[in-house]
Design a protein around this motif. Sequence first.
Motif, PDB file in Angstrom:
ATOM      1  N   VAL A  17     101.479 -28.331 -14.512  1.00 45.69           N
ATOM      2  CA  VAL A  17     101.979 -27.616 -13.334  1.00 45.69           C
ATOM      3  C   VAL A  17     100.813 -27.463 -12.358  1.00 45.69           C
ATOM      4  CG1 VAL A  17     102.910 -25.452 -12.442  1.00 45.69           C
ATOM      5  CG2 VAL A  17     103.770 -26.384 -14.605  1.00 45.69           C
ATOM      6  N   GLN A  18     101.016 -27.910 -11.117  1.00 49.13           N
ATOM      7  CA  GLN A  18     100.045 -27.735 -10.046  1.00 49.13           C
ATOM      8  C   GLN A  18     100.520 -26.573  -9.174  1.00 49.13           C
ATOM      9  OE1 GLN A  18      97.314 -29.923  -9.869  1.00 49.13           O
ATOM     10  NE2 GLN A  18      98.107 -30.919 -11.716  1.00 49.13           N
ATOM     11  N   VAL A  19      99.644 -25.595  -8.941  1.00 43.22           N
ATOM     12  CA  VAL A  19     100.027 -24.394  -8.202  1.00 43.22           C
ATOM     13  C   VAL A  19      99.265 -24.348  -6.883  1.00 43.22           C
ATOM     14  CG1 VAL A  19     100.240 -21.889  -8.248  1.00 43.22           C
ATOM     15  CG2 VAL A  19     100.381 -23.193 -10.389  1.00 43.22           C
ATOM     16  N   HIS A  34      95.122 -24.289  -7.314  1.00 42.89           N
ATOM     17  CA  HIS A  34      94.233 -24.724  -6.236  1.00 42.89           C
ATOM     18  C   HIS A  34      94.071 -23.602  -5.216  1.00 42.89           C
ATOM     19  CE1 HIS A  34      94.433 -28.974  -7.587  1.00 42.89           C
ATOM     20  NE2 HIS A  34      95.592 -28.558  -8.061  1.00 42.89           N
ATOM     21  N   GLY A  35      92.852 -23.098  -5.095  1.00 38.98           N
ATOM     22  CA  GLY A  35      92.586 -22.008  -4.172  1.00 38.98           C
ATOM     23  C   GLY A  35      92.639 -20.663  -4.871  1.00 38.98           C
ATOM     24  N   LEU A  36      92.002 -19.660  -4.253  1.00 32.48           N
ATOM     25  CA  LEU A  36      91.846 -18.366  -4.907  1.00 32.48           C
ATOM     26  C   LEU A  36      93.167 -17.658  -5.148  1.00 32.48           C
ATOM     27  CD1 LEU A  36      89.991 -16.155  -5.971  1.00 32.48           C
ATOM     28  CD2 LEU A  36      89.763 -15.305  -3.623  1.00 32.48           C
ATOM     29  N   GLY A  55      98.646 -13.666 -21.370  1.00 33.28           N
ATOM     30  CA  GLY A  55      99.107 -13.597 -22.754  1.00 33.28           C
ATOM     31  C   GLY A  55      99.546 -14.921 -23.337  1.00 33.28           C
ATOM     32  N   LYS A  56      99.553 -16.005 -22.539  1.00 29.36           N
ATOM     33  CA  LYS A  56      99.974 -17.318 -23.046  1.00 29.36           C
ATOM     34  C   LYS A  56      98.745 -18.194 -23.284  1.00 29.36           C
ATOM     35  CE  LYS A  56     103.602 -19.344 -21.599  1.00 29.36           C
ATOM     36  NZ  LYS A  56     104.611 -20.082 -20.815  1.00 29.36           N
ATOM     37  N   PRO A  57      98.710 -18.914 -24.401  1.00 28.84           N
ATOM     38  CA  PRO A  57      97.544 -19.755 -24.718  1.00 28.84           C
ATOM     39  C   PRO A  57      97.603 -21.120 -24.027  1.00 28.84           C
ATOM     40  CG  PRO A  57      99.117 -19.883 -26.506  1.00 28.84           C
ATOM     41  CD  PRO A  57      99.714 -18.930 -25.495  1.00 28.84           C
ATOM     42  N   VAL A  58      97.809 -21.117 -22.722  1.00 30.43           N
ATOM     43  CA  VAL A  58      97.907 -22.360 -21.952  1.00 30.43           C
ATOM     44  C   VAL A  58      96.626 -22.518 -21.134  1.00 30.43           C
ATOM     45  CG1 VAL A  58      99.180 -23.581 -20.144  1.00 30.43           C
ATOM     46  CG2 VAL A  58     100.413 -22.179 -21.810  1.00 30.43           C
ATOM     47  N   PRO A  59      95.942 -23.651 -21.242  1.00 28.91           N
ATOM     48  CA  PRO A  59      94.724 -23.838 -20.454  1.00 28.91           C
ATOM     49  C   PRO A  59      95.010 -23.714 -18.959  1.00 28.91           C
ATOM     50  CG  PRO A  59      94.952 -25.578 -22.097  1.00 28.91           C
ATOM     51  CD  PRO A  59      96.249 -24.833 -22.078  1.00 28.91           C
ATOM     52  N   LEU A  60      94.110 -23.018 -18.263  1.00 27.75           N
ATOM     53  CA  LEU A  60      94.208 -22.862 -16.809  1.00 27.75           C
ATOM     54  C   LEU A  60      92.982 -23.506 -16.172  1.00 27.75           C
ATOM     55  CD1 LEU A  60      95.383 -21.718 -14.170  1.00 27.75           C
ATOM     56  CD2 LEU A  60      94.173 -19.563 -14.675  1.00 27.75           C
ATOM     57  N   VAL A  61      93.227 -24.549 -15.391  1.00 29.29           N
ATOM     58  CA  VAL A  61      92.173 -25.187 -14.597  1.00 29.29           C
ATOM     59  C   VAL A  61      92.308 -24.679 -13.167  1.00 29.29           C
ATOM     60  CG1 VAL A  61      91.250 -27.375 -13.733  1.00 29.29           C
ATOM     61  CG2 VAL A  61      92.178 -27.238 -16.056  1.00 29.29           C
ATOM     62  N   VAL A  62      91.195 -24.295 -12.583  1.00 29.55           N
ATOM     63  CA  VAL A  62      91.179 -23.769 -11.225  1.00 29.55           C
ATOM     64  C   VAL A  62      90.272 -24.646 -10.374  1.00 29.55           C
ATOM     65  CG1 VAL A  62      90.284 -21.868  -9.818  1.00 29.55           C
ATOM     66  CG2 VAL A  62      91.682 -21.373 -11.833  1.00 29.55           C
ATOM     67  N   THR A  63      90.762 -25.078  -9.216  1.00 28.91           N
ATOM     68  CA  THR A  63      89.905 -25.778  -8.269  1.00 28.91           C
ATOM     69  C   THR A  63      89.671 -24.893  -7.060  1.00 28.91           C
ATOM     70  OG1 THR A  63      90.579 -28.014  -8.931  1.00 28.91           O
ATOM     71  CG2 THR A  63      89.658 -27.761  -6.734  1.00 28.91           C
ATOM     72  N   TRP A  64      88.380 -24.682  -6.754  1.00 26.99           N
ATOM     73  CA  TRP A  64      88.007 -24.000  -5.519  1.00 26.99           C
ATOM     74  C   TRP A  64      87.663 -25.070  -4.497  1.00 26.99           C
ATOM     75  CZ3 TRP A  64      84.302 -19.390  -7.138  1.00 26.99           C
ATOM     76  CH2 TRP A  64      85.081 -18.391  -7.733  1.00 26.99           C
ATOM     77  N   HIS A  65      88.488 -25.184  -3.460  1.00 29.56           N
ATOM     78  CA  HIS A  65      88.265 -26.169  -2.399  1.00 29.56           C
ATOM     79  C   HIS A  65      87.337 -25.621  -1.320  1.00 29.56           C
ATOM     80  CE1 HIS A  65      91.418 -29.041  -3.734  1.00 29.56           C
ATOM     81  NE2 HIS A  65      91.927 -27.945  -4.266  1.00 29.56           N
ATOM     82  N   ASN A  66      87.414 -24.335  -1.093  1.00 34.34           N
ATOM     83  CA  ASN A  66      86.555 -23.656  -0.126  1.00 34.34           C
ATOM     84  C   ASN A  66      86.360 -22.231  -0.601  1.00 34.34           C
ATOM     85  OD1 ASN A  66      85.869 -25.272   2.409  1.00 34.34           O
ATOM     86  ND2 ASN A  66      88.073 -25.659   2.243  1.00 34.34           N
ATOM     87  N   ARG A  67      85.340 -21.599  -0.085  1.00 31.69           N
ATOM     88  CA  ARG A  67      85.140 -20.196  -0.407  1.00 31.69           C
ATOM     89  C   ARG A  67      86.013 -19.339   0.491  1.00 31.69           C
ATOM     90  NH1 ARG A  67      79.763 -16.462   0.640  1.00 31.69           N
ATOM     91  NH2 ARG A  67      80.800 -14.486   0.151  1.00 31.69           N
ATOM     92  N   ALA A  68      86.806 -18.456  -0.123  1.00 34.72           N
ATOM     93  CA  ALA A  68      87.568 -17.493   0.671  1.00 34.72           C
ATOM     94  C   ALA A  68      86.586 -16.505   1.299  1.00 34.72           C
ATOM     95  CB  ALA A  68      88.572 -16.761  -0.217  1.00 34.72           C
ATOM     96  N   TYR A  69      86.827 -16.165   2.561  1.00 32.65           N
ATOM     97  CA  TYR A  69      85.859 -15.344   3.281  1.00 32.65           C
ATOM     98  C   TYR A  69      86.566 -14.242   4.036  1.00 32.65           C
ATOM     99  CZ  TYR A  69      82.229 -13.999   6.600  1.00 32.65           C
ATOM    100  OH  TYR A  69      81.327 -13.293   7.349  1.00 32.65           O
ATOM    101  N   ALA A  70      86.011 -13.030   3.939  1.00 34.63           N
ATOM    102  CA  ALA A  70      86.493 -11.896   4.729  1.00 34.63           C
ATOM    103  C   ALA A  70      85.404 -10.834   4.706  1.00 34.63           C
ATOM    104  CB  ALA A  70      87.805 -11.345   4.168  1.00 34.63           C
ATOM    105  N   GLU A  71      85.558  -9.850   5.586  1.00 35.05           N
ATOM    106  CA  GLU A  71      84.586  -8.771   5.680  1.00 35.05           C
ATOM    107  C   GLU A  71      85.240  -7.457   5.280  1.00 35.05           C
ATOM    108  OE1 GLU A  71      83.620  -9.200   9.796  1.00 35.05           O
ATOM    109  OE2 GLU A  71      81.992 -10.627   9.415  1.00 35.05           O
ATOM    110  N   GLY A  72      84.402  -6.457   5.024  1.00 33.06           N
ATOM    111  CA  GLY A  72      84.891  -5.114   4.758  1.00 33.06           C
ATOM    112  C   GLY A  72      85.717  -5.009   3.495  1.00 33.06           C
TER     113      GLY A  72
END
Length: 378
Positions: A18-20, A95-97, A109-126
Motif C-alpha cells: 500500500v502506497q500512502v 510518502h511525506g510527513l 498494533g499491527k506487525p506490518v513493516p512501515l517504510v517512510v519516504t521523506w521527499h522534503n522537510r516539512a517547515y513551519a514556525e512557532g
Amino acid sequence: MTPVSSHSPHGQSPLRTVQVLGGGSAGSSAHVRSLAAGLVARGVRVTVCAPTEADHTYDFTGAGADHVHVPRSSDPVSVAALRVACADADLVHAHGLHASFRAALALSGKPVPLVVTWHNRAYAEGARGHLLRVLERRVVKAATVVLGTSSDLVDRARRTGARDARLAAVSLPGPRTPAERGDPDRQCSKVRAELGAIARPLLLAVGSLERQRGYELLLDAARAWRTLDPGPVVVVAGEGPLRGELQGRIEDERLPVRLVGPRDDVAALLAAADLVLLPGCRESRSVLAQEALYARVPVVATAVGGIRELVGDAAELVPAGDADAFAAAVVRLLGDPQRRELLRERGVRQAATWPTEDETVAQVLSVYDELTRHRPLA
C-alpha cells in the motif's frame, strides 16, 4: 489464479503493498505513480491511498494500481479508511510527513513493516513548527525504515531517532520525446507572448507562496533588475498564503515580477524560460531543479539542503539569505551566453547521473524484499 511474483520466493503469493499519499506534492505524487507502474510490472500488487483528485491528476489506476480515496486529513474517519485499505498489506509505504503519520496511526498494533519516504522537510514556525517536530518523532519511531531523498533528510531522520535511515533513489520521468513535445518554438513564442517576454529575458520560479520558498529574497533581488535593459520578466507560478503580501510589495516597489497563480503547463513555462530561480531556504531534492536541468535551462539557486548534492556544478549557487549575491548571479548569467551554454551542457551530464525509474524501483523493491522475506507462504 493469481500468478506468483517473479521476485517472490517459491510458494509465496505476490507481495501486497500500500502506497500512502497525503495531498501529495508534485514530486512525491509523480514518484508514487512511477513506482506503482514499476512495481506492478514486476508482479507486485499495489494499492495507492490518496485523495481522488490525486488519482485524476496522476492516474495511479492507469499504472495498474488499485486506488482508494483517503482524504488528506488525519481525522478518525480518514484513519479508519486507511486501516481498512491496509488490512491485507504485507508492507505499507508512506510518502511525506502527514501521510506517514496517518499510516502509523492506521497500523498501530499491527506487525506490518512501515517504510517512510521523506521527499522534503516539512517547515513551519512557532506552534506549528513544534507540532511538525512532534509528528517527525512519532513517525520515525513507528517506521521500520526511513528513506530520505537527500543526505540532509537522512541525517535529520537519524537525529530525530530513526532506527534505520537510508538515502533513497528517487527519479522523475525523464524528458519527453520530440513527438510528445510538439512544436517547441511555437509553444515558447506563445508562452513568452502571454507573459510579456517577447524581447525580454524570462526568469521562472515555481512553488507554493510560502515563507520557506524564499520569495521575499527573490523580490529583494528583483530590485536590482529594474535597471537592466532589456529588463527581465520574473514569473512566479504557484499559490499560497503570502500572495497578498508579495503582490503588495510588487506594486509598491514596482518590481518586474508577475504572480501567475497555479499552472498546469509548467513544462511549457520551463521551455520558454531563460533562467530558473530557486531562492528557497529549505530545498531537498527539488523537482523544479531536476526539470530545469532536463529542459536545459540554467538555474540560479541558494546553496541549501540537498541542492548542491542534486545539481553538482550544473547551477549557479549562492549563499542562503544573500539577496545581493542572488541578484548579481542572475545579472552575470544574463550577460554571459557562454556561461549559460556551459551550464546547459553540465546540466545534461548531471541529469545523466541521477537514478533512472528502473533503478529507483529496483532499490525500493530490494528494501521491500528485505523487510518481508519471512512472510508466510501462500
